[in-house]
Motif scaffolding. Structure first.
Motif, mmCIF file in Angstrom:
data_model
loop_
_atom_site.group_PDB
_atom_site.id
_atom_site.type_symbol
_atom_site.label_atom_id
_atom_site.label_comp_id
_atom_site.label_asym_id
_atom_site.label_seq_id
_atom_site.Cartn_x
_atom_site.Cartn_y
_atom_site.Cartn_z
ATOM 1 N N GLN A 129 0.993 -3.381 5.327
ATOM 2 C CA GLN A 129 -0.264 -3.512 5.722
ATOM 3 C C GLN A 129 -0.752 -2.213 6.419
ATOM 4 O O GLN A 129 0.000 -1.406 6.876
ATOM 5 N N THR A 130 -2.057 -2.034 6.368
ATOM 6 C CA THR A 130 -2.813 -0.753 6.977
ATOM 7 C C THR A 130 -2.790 -0.752 8.346
ATOM 8 O O THR A 130 -2.966 -2.278 8.773
ATOM 9 N N SER A 168 -2.128 11.804 -4.024
ATOM 10 C CA SER A 168 -3.394 10.978 -3.496
ATOM 11 C C SER A 168 -4.783 11.646 -3.716
ATOM 12 O O SER A 168 -4.762 12.808 -3.971
ATOM 13 N N ASP A 219 1.321 5.028 0.964
ATOM 14 C CA ASP A 219 1.181 5.936 2.136
ATOM 15 C C ASP A 219 1.784 7.420 1.530
ATOM 16 O O ASP A 219 2.875 7.472 1.511
ATOM 17 N N TRP A 237 -4.579 5.508 2.143
ATOM 18 C CA TRP A 237 -3.821 4.491 1.491
ATOM 19 C C TRP A 237 -4.218 4.073 0.208
ATOM 20 O O TRP A 237 -5.449 3.856 0.211
ATOM 21 N N SER A 238 -3.303 3.940 -0.724
ATOM 22 C CA SER A 238 -4.012 3.241 -2.110
ATOM 23 C C SER A 238 -2.973 1.928 -2.236
ATOM 24 O O SER A 238 -1.923 1.792 -1.900
ATOM 25 N N ILE A 239 -3.922 1.049 -3.271
ATOM 26 C CA ILE A 239 -3.003 -0.458 -3.330
ATOM 27 C C ILE A 239 -2.007 0.122 -4.435
ATOM 28 O O ILE A 239 -2.285 0.813 -5.595
ATOM 29 N N ARG A 291 -0.225 8.139 -4.436
ATOM 30 C CA ARG A 291 -0.878 7.025 -5.046
ATOM 31 C C ARG A 291 -0.119 6.615 -6.320
ATOM 32 O O ARG A 291 0.405 7.139 -6.720
ATOM 33 N N PHE A 297 0.687 -1.151 -0.012
ATOM 34 C CA PHE A 297 -0.155 0.064 -0.075
ATOM 35 C C PHE A 297 0.723 1.241 0.123
ATOM 36 O O PHE A 297 1.877 1.395 0.558
#
Length: 332
Positions: A329-330, A247, A233, A253-255, A236, A231
């Motif tokens: 991980q978020t 973003s 942070d 958060w973006s994949i 994006r 992800f």
């Protein structure tokens, strides 16, 4: 305005204040409901609450991996170093799984007076009531900032990744977030390349190629490995223009798109680092850790070189000042 974008520092400060408020709340405060409710429902005691939660967690946990079967099916192989990585990771999965099973099962027994209510069990009980990860779990776990129930969900998903590997052979796409120790996986990929080309591993470096978000490989790459699960942070990944971009408003958060890890000999390096942002990868959004005896950080993993500008307006220093990083991980 609906398009206001709050800085990361303000978001972190807000989260910190909320966490402090939760810590100040009594773990054994008044439960919802009472004798004067319309339905006459009786409020659950804290013991009933954490007994139910721990029992539910225990019922959802899978069986331990059969390490003997895995060693026979995926033996130590000079040409496939990832077999050793699998052995190491499954040992860590089993150790954590035992701790989860033991504490959850014993917590129910402790409430009934069948076992001693130890400090470890008390910490797990408090974790069930506040949805916080207890220390006894984190002693044998990968770093995580998730709430307890989200942590269990993700752990079961990680187990599923390794179980699929054991049952269906080495995957075409590796879930980078699933590992306890990602550096072992990276070293295994480097060793496979170095041994196949018969060159010293210290003469090998990484090249990276970011794939499309919907990339779904049906075979192994010619060299290296595909991985996903990250992800971004602070920015994006722009899948249309294949570069880092701002973003979207209110999106924390973006994949990150899947990436092809390409080991190459140093003399064959194809990267133009003037066009790439050396993006750090961390295990959690905390972005800090401690050095282990092996010299590896408990949080930082590696640098990932990715295109930093779609239009030529941005540079590596621009995203560095923004604090853009990748995490495995978020926090939710």
């Amino acid at each position: 305005s609906s398009d206001v974008c709050f800085p990361i520092s303000a978001i972190n400060e807000g989260s910190y204040v909320m966490n402090i408020c939760l810590m100040m709340m009594s773990s054994f405060g008044a439960a919802v409901g009472g004798d004067d409710d319309d339905d006459g429902a009786k409020a659950k005691t804290p013991e009933e609450t954490y007994s139910e939660i721990s029992a539910d967690i225990a019922s959802r946990l899978p069986e331990l991996f059969d390490i003997g079967y895995v060693l026979r099916t995926y033996p130590v192989n000079y040409d496939q170093c990832l077999n050793v990585v699998l052995h190491m990771e499954l040992g860590k999965v089993n150790r954590l799984l035992r701790r989860l099973k033991d504490t959850c099962n014993n917590l129910g027994k402790a409430v009934k007076g069948l076992v001693v209510f130890s400090p470890d069990l008390e910490e797990v009980a408090n974790g069930c009531l506040t949805n916080k990860l207890p220390g006894p779990w984190m002693e044998v776990s990968y770093p995580s900032l998730k709430p307890m129930l989200s942590y269990i969900e993700e752990f079961i998903e990680r187990y599923g990744f390794f179980n699929n590997w054991v049952k269906n052979d080495t995957p075409y796409m590796f879930w980078f977030s699933a590992y306890f120790f990602q550096q072992a996986f990276l070293t295994g990929v480097l060793q496979n390349f170095a041994r196949s080309d018969k060159i010293a591993i210290d003469r090998v470096m990484w090249n990276f190629e970011v794939m499309k978000l919907d990339f779904d490989p049906q075979e192994h790459p010619s060299i290296g490995a595909y991985f996903n699960g990250l992800f971004m942070d602070g920015a994006r990944w722009d899948d249309d223009n294949m570069c880092v971009s701002d973003s979207f408003p209110k999106v924390l958060w973006s994949i990150m798109a899947p990436t092809w890890l390409k080991p190459v000999e140093i003399s064959n390096d194809k990267h133009d680092f003037t066009k790439l942002y050396q993006c750090p990868i961390y295990k959690t959004s905390e972005r800090k850790g401690v050095l282990s005896t092996s010299g590896h950080s408990s949080n930082f993993i590696m640098w990932l070189a990715i295109p930093h500008s779609c239009t030529g307006l941005h540079s590596e220093s621009f995203w560095t000042k923004r604090g853009v990083a990748l995490i495995t991980q978020t926090d939710d």
